[in-house]
Design an enzyme around this catalytic site. Structure first.
Site, short mmCIF file in Angstrom:
data_model
loop_
_atom_site.label_atom_id
_atom_site.label_comp_id
_atom_site.label_asym_id
_atom_site.label_seq_id
_atom_site.Cartn_x
_atom_site.Cartn_y
_atom_site.Cartn_z
CB CYS A 81 -0.93 0.00 1.22
SG CYS A 81 -2.06 -1.41 1.28
CG HIS A 131 -1.44 3.28 4.50
ND1 HIS A 131 -1.65 1.99 4.07
CD2 HIS A 131 -0.80 3.17 5.70
CE1 HIS A 131 -1.18 1.14 4.97
NE2 HIS A 131 -0.65 1.84 5.96
#
Length: 478
Positions: A81, A131
Protein backbone atom coordinates in the site's frame (compact mmCIF):
# COMPACT_ATOMS: atom_id res chain seq x y z
CA UNK A 1 13.56 54.07 -45.54
CA UNK A 2 13.73 55.72 -42.10
CA UNK A 3 10.06 54.73 -41.48
CA UNK A 4 10.80 51.10 -42.32
CA UNK A 5 13.75 51.16 -39.93
CA UNK A 6 11.56 52.69 -37.21
CA UNK A 7 8.87 50.00 -37.49
CA UNK A 8 11.45 47.23 -37.51
CA UNK A 9 12.97 48.60 -34.29
CA UNK A 10 9.52 49.04 -32.75
CA UNK A 11 8.65 45.44 -33.57
CA UNK A 12 11.86 44.21 -31.96
CA UNK A 13 11.14 46.21 -28.78
CA UNK A 14 7.53 44.96 -28.56
CA UNK A 15 8.59 41.35 -29.12
CA UNK A 16 11.25 41.64 -26.41
CA UNK A 17 8.67 42.97 -23.96
CA UNK A 18 6.15 40.19 -24.71
CA UNK A 19 5.73 37.69 -21.82
CA UNK A 20 7.67 34.56 -22.73
CA UNK A 21 5.13 31.83 -21.83
CA UNK A 22 5.51 28.37 -23.24
CA UNK A 23 2.26 26.33 -23.12
CA UNK A 24 3.50 24.50 -20.04
CA UNK A 25 4.14 27.77 -18.19
CA UNK A 26 0.79 29.42 -18.77
CA UNK A 27 -1.41 29.95 -15.73
CA UNK A 28 -3.94 27.18 -15.25
CA UNK A 29 -7.33 27.85 -16.76
CA UNK A 30 -10.45 25.93 -17.60
CA UNK A 31 -8.78 25.04 -20.90
CA UNK A 32 -6.34 22.83 -19.04
CA UNK A 33 -7.88 19.44 -18.20
CA UNK A 34 -9.16 18.45 -14.80
CA UNK A 35 -7.61 15.32 -13.31
CA UNK A 36 -9.58 12.68 -11.41
CA UNK A 37 -7.77 9.64 -10.00
CA UNK A 38 -9.91 6.76 -8.76
CA UNK A 39 -7.53 4.68 -6.64
CA UNK A 40 -8.67 1.34 -5.24
CA UNK A 41 -6.94 -0.89 -2.71
CA UNK A 42 -5.83 -4.44 -3.55
CA UNK A 43 -7.71 -4.84 -6.84
CA UNK A 44 -5.81 -7.31 -9.01
CA UNK A 45 -5.72 -6.69 -12.74
CA UNK A 46 -7.47 -9.95 -13.62
CA UNK A 47 -10.64 -9.16 -11.63
CA UNK A 48 -12.72 -7.21 -14.16
CA UNK A 49 -15.13 -8.11 -16.90
CA UNK A 50 -12.98 -6.48 -19.59
CA UNK A 51 -9.97 -8.52 -18.40
CA UNK A 52 -11.97 -11.73 -18.78
CA UNK A 53 -12.77 -12.71 -15.20
CA UNK A 54 -15.63 -15.27 -15.43
CA UNK A 55 -16.85 -14.55 -11.90
CA UNK A 56 -17.76 -10.88 -12.00
CA UNK A 57 -19.47 -8.37 -14.24
CA UNK A 58 -18.15 -4.81 -14.27
CA UNK A 59 -20.26 -3.05 -16.90
CA UNK A 60 -19.25 0.49 -15.99
CA UNK A 61 -15.56 -0.28 -15.94
CA UNK A 62 -15.93 -2.23 -19.16
CA UNK A 63 -17.52 0.83 -20.74
CA UNK A 64 -14.76 3.06 -19.40
CA UNK A 65 -12.11 0.66 -20.73
CA UNK A 66 -13.70 0.79 -24.18
CA UNK A 67 -13.16 4.58 -24.20
CA UNK A 68 -9.76 4.66 -22.51
CA UNK A 69 -6.14 3.77 -22.97
CA UNK A 70 -5.81 0.42 -21.22
CA UNK A 71 -2.28 -0.30 -20.01
CA UNK A 72 -2.97 -4.04 -19.80
CA UNK A 73 0.51 -4.90 -18.45
CA UNK A 74 0.71 -2.19 -15.77
CA UNK A 75 2.43 -3.19 -12.52
CA UNK A 76 2.83 -2.02 -8.96
CA UNK A 77 6.62 -1.82 -8.70
CA UNK A 78 6.56 -2.57 -4.97
CA UNK A 79 3.16 -4.18 -4.47
CA UNK A 80 2.32 -2.88 -1.01
CA UNK A 81 0.00 0.00 0.00
CA UNK A 82 2.25 2.82 1.23
CA UNK A 83 5.11 2.31 -1.27
CA UNK A 84 2.73 2.55 -4.24
CA UNK A 85 1.03 5.64 -2.84
CA UNK A 86 4.34 7.41 -2.27
CA UNK A 87 5.42 6.56 -5.83
CA UNK A 88 2.10 7.83 -7.19
CA UNK A 89 2.57 11.17 -5.43
CA UNK A 90 6.29 11.67 -6.13
CA UNK A 91 7.00 9.83 -9.38
CA UNK A 92 9.91 8.18 -7.60
CA UNK A 93 10.88 4.59 -6.85
CA UNK A 94 10.53 3.37 -3.24
CA UNK A 95 14.26 3.23 -2.52
CA UNK A 96 14.41 6.93 -3.47
CA UNK A 97 11.43 8.31 -1.56
CA UNK A 98 12.08 5.91 1.33
CA UNK A 99 8.55 4.54 1.76
CA UNK A 100 9.42 0.90 1.08
CA UNK A 101 7.15 -0.46 3.81
CA UNK A 102 3.78 0.41 5.31
CA UNK A 103 3.10 2.92 8.07
CA UNK A 104 6.09 5.20 7.63
CA UNK A 105 5.87 8.87 6.73
CA UNK A 106 6.59 10.31 3.32
CA UNK A 107 9.07 13.18 3.70
CA UNK A 108 7.05 16.37 4.08
CA UNK A 109 9.64 18.14 1.90
CA UNK A 110 9.01 15.77 -1.01
CA UNK A 111 8.01 17.21 -4.38
CA UNK A 112 4.54 15.72 -4.72
CA UNK A 113 1.54 15.65 -7.00
CA UNK A 114 -0.51 17.95 -4.81
CA UNK A 115 2.25 20.56 -4.62
CA UNK A 116 3.01 20.42 -8.35
CA UNK A 117 -0.61 20.84 -9.42
CA UNK A 118 -1.24 23.52 -6.80
CA UNK A 119 1.75 25.50 -8.11
CA UNK A 120 0.36 25.10 -11.63
CA UNK A 121 -2.89 26.79 -10.54
CA UNK A 122 -5.06 23.75 -9.85
CA UNK A 123 -7.46 23.32 -6.96
CA UNK A 124 -6.44 20.11 -5.21
CA UNK A 125 -8.53 17.65 -3.21
CA UNK A 126 -8.13 14.25 -1.55
CA UNK A 127 -10.82 11.89 -0.27
CA UNK A 128 -10.35 8.55 1.48
CA UNK A 129 -7.38 6.42 2.49
CA UNK A 130 -4.01 8.23 2.75
CA UNK A 131 -1.55 5.80 4.41
CA UNK A 132 1.46 8.11 4.04
CA UNK A 133 1.63 9.89 7.39
CA UNK A 134 3.10 7.30 9.76
CA UNK A 135 1.62 8.80 12.94
CA UNK A 136 -0.96 6.11 13.64
CA UNK A 137 -3.80 4.82 11.52
CA UNK A 138 -6.68 6.79 13.02
CA UNK A 139 -4.86 10.02 13.84
CA UNK A 140 -5.71 13.51 12.59
CA UNK A 141 -3.43 14.73 9.80
CA UNK A 142 -3.34 18.52 10.13
CA UNK A 143 -3.46 20.90 7.17
CA UNK A 144 -0.05 21.83 5.87
CA UNK A 145 3.08 19.88 5.03
CA UNK A 146 1.75 16.47 6.10
CA UNK A 147 -1.03 16.69 3.49
CA UNK A 148 1.55 17.06 0.73
CA UNK A 149 -0.13 19.89 -1.18
CA UNK A 150 -3.78 18.81 -1.05
CA UNK A 151 -6.11 21.57 0.15
CA UNK A 152 -9.60 20.06 0.20
CA UNK A 153 -9.51 17.06 2.56
CA UNK A 154 -11.88 14.33 3.64
CA UNK A 155 -9.37 11.66 4.55
CA UNK A 156 -8.14 9.06 6.97
CA UNK A 157 -4.69 7.59 7.41
CA UNK A 158 -5.84 3.98 7.13
CA UNK A 159 -8.84 1.95 8.15
CA UNK A 160 -10.42 -1.20 6.79
CA UNK A 161 -13.68 -0.78 8.64
CA UNK A 162 -15.73 0.17 5.60
CA UNK A 163 -19.00 0.64 7.45
CA UNK A 164 -19.12 3.81 9.55
CA UNK A 165 -15.38 4.40 9.16
CA UNK A 166 -13.43 7.35 10.56
CA UNK A 167 -12.37 10.40 8.54
CA UNK A 168 -11.36 14.02 9.11
CA UNK A 169 -12.67 17.00 7.19
CA UNK A 170 -10.44 19.90 6.13
CA UNK A 171 -9.07 21.67 9.25
CA UNK A 172 -11.46 20.10 11.79
CA UNK A 173 -9.49 17.86 14.22
CA UNK A 174 -12.65 16.08 15.42
CA UNK A 175 -13.29 12.60 14.09
CA UNK A 176 -16.18 12.19 11.72
CA UNK A 177 -17.86 9.00 10.51
CA UNK A 178 -18.81 8.02 6.99
CA UNK A 179 -22.34 6.78 7.51
CA UNK A 180 -22.96 3.27 6.22
CA UNK A 181 -20.62 1.92 3.49
CA UNK A 182 -17.80 4.41 3.02
CA UNK A 183 -17.27 3.57 -0.68
CA UNK A 184 -20.67 5.13 -1.40
CA UNK A 185 -20.21 8.18 0.80
CA UNK A 186 -16.72 8.95 -0.49
CA UNK A 187 -18.09 8.83 -4.04
CA UNK A 188 -20.86 11.27 -3.14
CA UNK A 189 -18.32 13.63 -1.53
CA UNK A 190 -16.17 13.55 -4.67
CA UNK A 191 -19.17 14.28 -6.89
CA UNK A 192 -20.12 17.27 -4.71
CA UNK A 193 -16.56 18.58 -4.85
CA UNK A 194 -16.36 18.31 -8.62
CA UNK A 195 -19.78 19.88 -9.07
CA UNK A 196 -18.73 22.84 -6.90
CA UNK A 197 -15.57 23.19 -9.01
CA UNK A 198 -17.70 24.23 -11.97
CA UNK A 199 -17.87 27.66 -10.34
CA UNK A 200 -14.08 27.87 -9.95
CA UNK A 201 -11.83 29.63 -12.43
CA UNK A 202 -9.25 26.85 -11.91
CA UNK A 203 -9.18 23.21 -13.00
CA UNK A 204 -9.09 20.57 -10.30
CA UNK A 205 -7.00 17.61 -9.25
CA UNK A 206 -9.05 15.16 -7.18
CA UNK A 207 -7.83 11.84 -5.79
CA UNK A 208 -10.52 9.48 -4.50
CA UNK A 209 -8.78 6.71 -2.57
CA UNK A 210 -11.10 3.82 -1.74
CA UNK A 211 -10.28 1.20 0.89
CA UNK A 212 -12.05 -1.60 -0.99
CA UNK A 213 -11.83 -4.33 -2.29
CA UNK A 214 -9.12 -4.93 0.34
CA UNK A 215 -10.00 -7.36 3.15
CA UNK A 216 -12.16 -7.79 5.18
CA UNK A 217 -13.87 -9.37 2.21
CA UNK A 218 -17.36 -9.84 3.64
CA UNK A 219 -18.47 -6.32 4.54
CA UNK A 220 -19.98 -5.00 1.31
CA UNK A 221 -23.72 -4.22 1.44
CA UNK A 222 -25.90 -7.32 1.48
CA UNK A 223 -27.34 -6.70 -1.99
CA UNK A 224 -23.85 -7.07 -3.45
CA UNK A 225 -22.85 -10.04 -1.29
CA UNK A 226 -25.98 -11.87 -2.38
CA UNK A 227 -24.83 -11.78 -6.00
CA UNK A 228 -21.99 -14.25 -5.42
CA UNK A 229 -22.27 -17.90 -4.44
CA UNK A 230 -18.90 -19.23 -3.18
CA UNK A 231 -19.66 -22.66 -4.64
CA UNK A 232 -19.85 -21.16 -8.13
CA UNK A 233 -16.57 -19.23 -7.96
CA UNK A 234 -14.04 -20.38 -10.56
CA UNK A 235 -10.55 -20.34 -9.02
CA UNK A 236 -7.20 -19.75 -10.65
CA UNK A 237 -5.41 -23.03 -11.31
CA UNK A 238 -2.59 -22.04 -8.95
CA UNK A 239 -4.72 -22.17 -5.79
CA UNK A 240 -3.75 -25.32 -3.83
CA UNK A 241 -6.42 -27.75 -2.64
CA UNK A 242 -5.81 -26.78 0.98
CA UNK A 243 -6.99 -23.21 0.30
CA UNK A 244 -9.75 -23.74 -2.25
CA UNK A 245 -12.71 -23.60 0.12
CA UNK A 246 -11.41 -20.49 1.88
CA UNK A 247 -10.46 -18.79 -1.37
CA UNK A 248 -13.91 -19.34 -2.90
CA UNK A 249 -15.59 -17.83 0.12
CA UNK A 250 -13.24 -14.84 0.23
CA UNK A 251 -13.43 -14.24 -3.51
CA UNK A 252 -17.21 -14.07 -3.28
CA UNK A 253 -16.82 -11.19 -0.82
CA UNK A 254 -14.01 -9.63 -2.85
CA UNK A 255 -16.20 -9.55 -5.95
CA UNK A 256 -19.03 -8.02 -3.90
CA UNK A 257 -16.76 -5.06 -3.06
CA UNK A 258 -15.74 -4.86 -6.73
CA UNK A 259 -19.35 -4.78 -7.93
CA UNK A 260 -20.10 -1.94 -5.53
CA UNK A 261 -17.04 -0.04 -6.76
CA UNK A 262 -18.07 -0.61 -10.36
CA UNK A 263 -21.41 1.05 -9.65
CA UNK A 264 -19.55 4.01 -8.14
CA UNK A 265 -17.39 4.35 -11.25
CA UNK A 266 -20.59 4.52 -13.26
CA UNK A 267 -22.06 7.11 -10.90
CA UNK A 268 -18.99 9.33 -11.14
CA UNK A 269 -18.88 9.20 -14.94
CA UNK A 270 -22.60 9.88 -15.27
CA UNK A 271 -22.31 12.94 -13.03
CA UNK A 272 -19.31 14.23 -14.98
CA UNK A 273 -21.35 13.86 -18.16
CA UNK A 274 -24.36 15.68 -16.73
CA UNK A 275 -22.19 18.53 -15.47
CA UNK A 276 -20.41 18.87 -18.81
CA UNK A 277 -17.03 18.20 -17.19
CA UNK A 278 -16.22 14.78 -18.62
CA UNK A 279 -14.76 15.99 -21.89
CA UNK A 280 -12.29 18.18 -20.04
CA UNK A 281 -11.26 15.61 -17.44
CA UNK A 282 -8.46 13.07 -17.47
CA UNK A 283 -9.73 10.10 -15.45
CA UNK A 284 -7.27 7.50 -14.19
CA UNK A 285 -8.54 4.26 -12.69
CA UNK A 286 -6.03 2.00 -10.95
CA UNK A 287 -5.07 0.14 -7.76
CA UNK A 288 -2.08 0.16 -5.43
CA UNK A 289 -1.48 -3.61 -5.87
CA UNK A 290 -3.33 -6.88 -6.34
CA UNK A 291 -4.34 -9.76 -4.08
CA UNK A 292 -3.14 -13.36 -4.26
CA UNK A 293 -6.32 -14.70 -2.63
CA UNK A 294 -4.93 -18.22 -2.34
CA UNK A 295 -2.85 -18.27 -5.51
CA UNK A 296 0.56 -19.85 -4.90
CA UNK A 297 -0.65 -20.77 -1.42
CA UNK A 298 -0.67 -17.20 -0.13
CA UNK A 299 -2.89 -14.16 0.46
CA UNK A 300 -2.60 -10.40 0.03
CA UNK A 301 0.37 -8.93 -1.88
CA UNK A 302 4.10 -8.11 -1.90
CA UNK A 303 5.18 -11.10 -3.99
CA UNK A 304 6.14 -10.90 -7.71
CA UNK A 305 3.31 -13.12 -8.98
CA UNK A 306 0.74 -11.81 -11.46
CA UNK A 307 -2.14 -11.69 -8.97
CA UNK A 308 -0.08 -9.51 -6.63
CA UNK A 309 1.95 -7.26 -8.94
CA UNK A 310 -0.33 -6.51 -11.90
CA UNK A 311 -2.93 -3.77 -11.51
CA UNK A 312 -5.72 -2.28 -13.63
CA UNK A 313 -4.62 0.95 -15.34
CA UNK A 314 -7.11 2.93 -17.42
CA UNK A 315 -6.49 6.45 -18.72
CA UNK A 316 -9.60 8.19 -19.99
CA UNK A 317 -8.23 11.14 -22.00
CA UNK A 318 -10.34 13.94 -23.53
CA UNK A 319 -10.65 13.82 -27.31
CA UNK A 320 -9.00 17.22 -27.74
CA UNK A 321 -5.65 15.66 -26.77
CA UNK A 322 -5.91 13.37 -29.81
CA UNK A 323 -4.77 10.19 -28.05
CA UNK A 324 -6.07 6.98 -29.62
CA UNK A 325 -8.32 4.75 -27.53
CA UNK A 326 -6.69 1.31 -27.44
CA UNK A 327 -4.98 -1.38 -25.40
CA UNK A 328 -1.29 -0.70 -24.85
CA UNK A 329 1.24 -3.34 -23.89
CA UNK A 330 3.84 -1.08 -22.22
CA UNK A 331 4.65 -2.04 -18.65
CA UNK A 332 3.66 1.18 -16.94
CA UNK A 333 5.00 1.24 -13.39
CA UNK A 334 3.88 3.08 -10.26
CA UNK A 335 6.33 5.95 -10.64
CA UNK A 336 5.21 6.54 -14.25
CA UNK A 337 1.68 7.68 -13.43
CA UNK A 338 2.57 11.18 -12.19
CA UNK A 339 4.88 12.20 -15.07
CA UNK A 340 2.37 10.87 -17.62
CA UNK A 341 -0.45 12.94 -16.12
CA UNK A 342 1.81 16.00 -15.98
CA UNK A 343 2.75 15.43 -19.62
CA UNK A 344 -0.90 15.23 -20.64
CA UNK A 345 -1.60 18.46 -18.75
CA UNK A 346 1.43 20.30 -20.19
CA UNK A 347 2.82 20.87 -16.71
CA UNK A 348 6.63 20.81 -16.40
CA UNK A 349 7.93 17.60 -14.86
CA UNK A 350 10.25 18.26 -11.87
CA UNK A 351 13.79 16.92 -11.96
CA UNK A 352 13.05 14.84 -8.87
CA UNK A 353 10.69 12.60 -10.87
CA UNK A 354 12.19 9.25 -11.94
CA UNK A 355 9.24 7.77 -13.81
CA UNK A 356 8.50 7.77 -17.53
CA UNK A 357 6.24 10.31 -19.23
CA UNK A 358 4.18 8.10 -21.52
CA UNK A 359 2.59 10.93 -23.52
CA UNK A 360 5.06 10.56 -26.46
CA UNK A 361 4.36 6.81 -26.43
CA UNK A 362 0.61 7.45 -26.49
CA UNK A 363 1.10 9.80 -29.43
CA UNK A 364 3.05 7.13 -31.33
CA UNK A 365 6.33 9.06 -31.18
CA UNK A 366 8.37 6.71 -28.98
CA UNK A 367 8.44 3.05 -27.99
CA UNK A 368 8.65 2.77 -24.22
CA UNK A 369 7.92 0.35 -21.39
CA UNK A 370 9.54 -2.83 -22.64
CA UNK A 371 10.21 -4.00 -19.07
CA UNK A 372 9.44 -3.06 -15.47
CA UNK A 373 11.33 -3.49 -12.21
CA UNK A 374 9.63 -5.17 -9.24
CA UNK A 375 11.18 -4.75 -5.79
CA UNK A 376 10.73 -6.19 -2.31
CA UNK A 377 12.80 -4.96 0.62
CA UNK A 378 10.77 -6.49 3.44
CA UNK A 379 10.88 -10.31 3.64
CA UNK A 380 9.58 -10.47 7.19
CA UNK A 381 6.40 -8.45 6.99
CA UNK A 382 2.80 -9.43 7.36
CA UNK A 383 2.31 -10.93 3.88
CA UNK A 384 5.65 -11.77 2.30
CA UNK A 385 6.33 -14.48 4.87
CA UNK A 386 9.23 -16.86 4.50
CA UNK A 387 6.97 -19.84 5.20
CA UNK A 388 4.93 -18.82 2.14
CA UNK A 389 7.96 -18.50 -0.10
CA UNK A 390 8.51 -14.82 0.63
CA UNK A 391 11.92 -13.20 0.53
CA UNK A 392 13.76 -10.07 -0.53
CA UNK A 393 13.77 -9.97 -4.30
CA UNK A 394 14.34 -7.91 -7.39
CA UNK A 395 12.46 -8.92 -10.53
CA UNK A 396 12.35 -7.87 -14.15
CA UNK A 397 8.99 -8.21 -15.87
CA UNK A 398 8.78 -8.06 -19.64
CA UNK A 399 5.79 -8.39 -21.92
CA UNK A 400 6.20 -12.16 -21.82
CA UNK A 401 8.44 -13.19 -18.91
CA UNK A 402 8.87 -12.66 -15.19
CA UNK A 403 12.35 -13.27 -13.79
CA UNK A 404 13.15 -12.82 -10.09
CA UNK A 405 16.35 -13.01 -8.12
CA UNK A 406 16.64 -13.26 -4.34
CA UNK A 407 19.75 -12.64 -2.25
CA UNK A 408 21.04 -16.15 -3.06
CA UNK A 409 20.58 -15.89 -6.84
CA UNK A 410 17.99 -16.88 -9.46
CA UNK A 411 14.62 -17.66 -7.87
CA UNK A 412 11.74 -17.56 -10.38
CA UNK A 413 11.38 -17.62 -14.15
CA UNK A 414 7.97 -17.81 -15.80
CA UNK A 415 6.78 -17.70 -19.38
CA UNK A 416 3.58 -15.78 -18.72
CA UNK A 417 2.24 -16.45 -22.21
CA UNK A 418 2.49 -20.24 -22.06
CA UNK A 419 2.02 -20.40 -18.30
CA UNK A 420 -0.35 -17.55 -17.27
CA UNK A 421 -0.81 -18.94 -13.76
CA UNK A 422 2.97 -19.19 -13.25
CA UNK A 423 3.00 -22.82 -12.15
CA UNK A 424 6.14 -23.95 -14.00
CA UNK A 425 9.32 -22.36 -12.65
CA UNK A 426 11.94 -22.48 -15.43
CA UNK A 427 14.92 -21.43 -13.30
CA UNK A 428 18.03 -23.55 -13.92
CA UNK A 429 16.35 -25.69 -16.58
CA UNK A 430 18.94 -26.36 -19.28
CA UNK A 431 16.73 -25.52 -22.26
CA UNK A 432 16.04 -22.06 -20.79
CA UNK A 433 19.61 -21.24 -19.75
CA UNK A 434 20.10 -18.64 -22.49
CA UNK A 435 16.80 -16.93 -21.68
CA UNK A 436 17.60 -16.91 -17.97
CA UNK A 437 21.03 -15.43 -18.65
CA UNK A 438 19.56 -12.68 -20.84
CA UNK A 439 16.93 -11.73 -18.28
CA UNK A 440 19.49 -11.80 -15.48
CA UNK A 441 21.63 -9.35 -17.46
CA UNK A 442 18.59 -7.12 -18.03
CA UNK A 443 17.86 -7.15 -14.32
CA UNK A 444 21.47 -6.35 -13.41
CA UNK A 445 21.49 -3.46 -15.87
CA UNK A 446 18.25 -2.07 -14.45
CA UNK A 447 19.67 -2.26 -10.92
CA UNK A 448 22.77 -0.38 -12.06
CA UNK A 449 20.64 2.27 -13.75
CA UNK A 450 18.59 2.81 -10.61
CA UNK A 451 21.52 2.64 -8.18
CA UNK A 452 20.04 -0.35 -6.37
CA UNK A 453 22.68 -2.38 -4.50
CA UNK A 454 20.11 -5.07 -3.59
CA UNK A 455 21.03 -5.28 0.09
CA UNK A 456 19.29 -7.28 2.85
CA UNK A 457 16.06 -5.67 3.98
CA UNK A 458 17.30 -4.68 7.43
CA UNK A 459 20.07 -2.60 5.86
CA UNK A 460 17.47 -0.27 4.32
CA UNK A 461 15.46 -0.11 7.52
CA UNK A 462 18.55 0.84 9.49
CA UNK A 463 19.57 3.38 6.83
CA UNK A 464 16.22 5.16 7.10
CA UNK A 465 16.01 4.75 10.88
CA UNK A 466 12.67 2.93 10.94
CA UNK A 467 11.85 1.06 14.16
CA UNK A 468 10.20 -2.34 13.74
CA UNK A 469 8.34 -4.61 16.15
CA UNK A 470 8.61 -8.36 16.60
CA UNK A 471 6.60 -8.98 13.40
CA UNK A 472 9.04 -6.93 11.34
CA UNK A 473 6.61 -4.10 10.74
CA UNK A 474 6.44 -0.53 11.98
CA UNK A 475 3.88 -0.35 14.82
CA UNK A 476 0.74 1.49 13.74
CA UNK A 477 0.96 3.69 16.84
CA UNK A 478 4.51 4.92 16.19
Amino acid sequence: MKYITFYILLGIVLYACKPNHTPSEEPASKNRPNVLILLTDQWRAQATGYAGDPNVQTPYLDSLASRSVNFKNAVSGMPVCSPFRASLLTGQRPLTHGVFMNDVQLDTNAVTMGKIFSKAGYDTGYIGKWHLDGHGRLQFIPPGARRQGFDFWKGNECTHNYNESVYYENDDPNRKIWEDYDTFKQTDAAIRYMHDQKESDSPFLMVVSYGTPHAPYHTAPEEYRNRFDPDKIILHENVPDSLKMRAKKDLAGYYAHISALDDMVGKVIENLKESGQLENTILVFTSDHGDLLGSHGAYKKQQPYEESARVPMLFYIPEKLKIAVEEKDALMNSEDILPTILGLCNIPIPNSVEGINYRPYLEGKEQLGEAALLTCVQPFGQWNKVEHGGREYRAIKTKRYTYARDLKGAWLLFDNKKDPYQMNNLVDQAQYASLQNDLDKQLSERLRETGDEFLPGMDYIEKWGYPVDETGTVPYTH
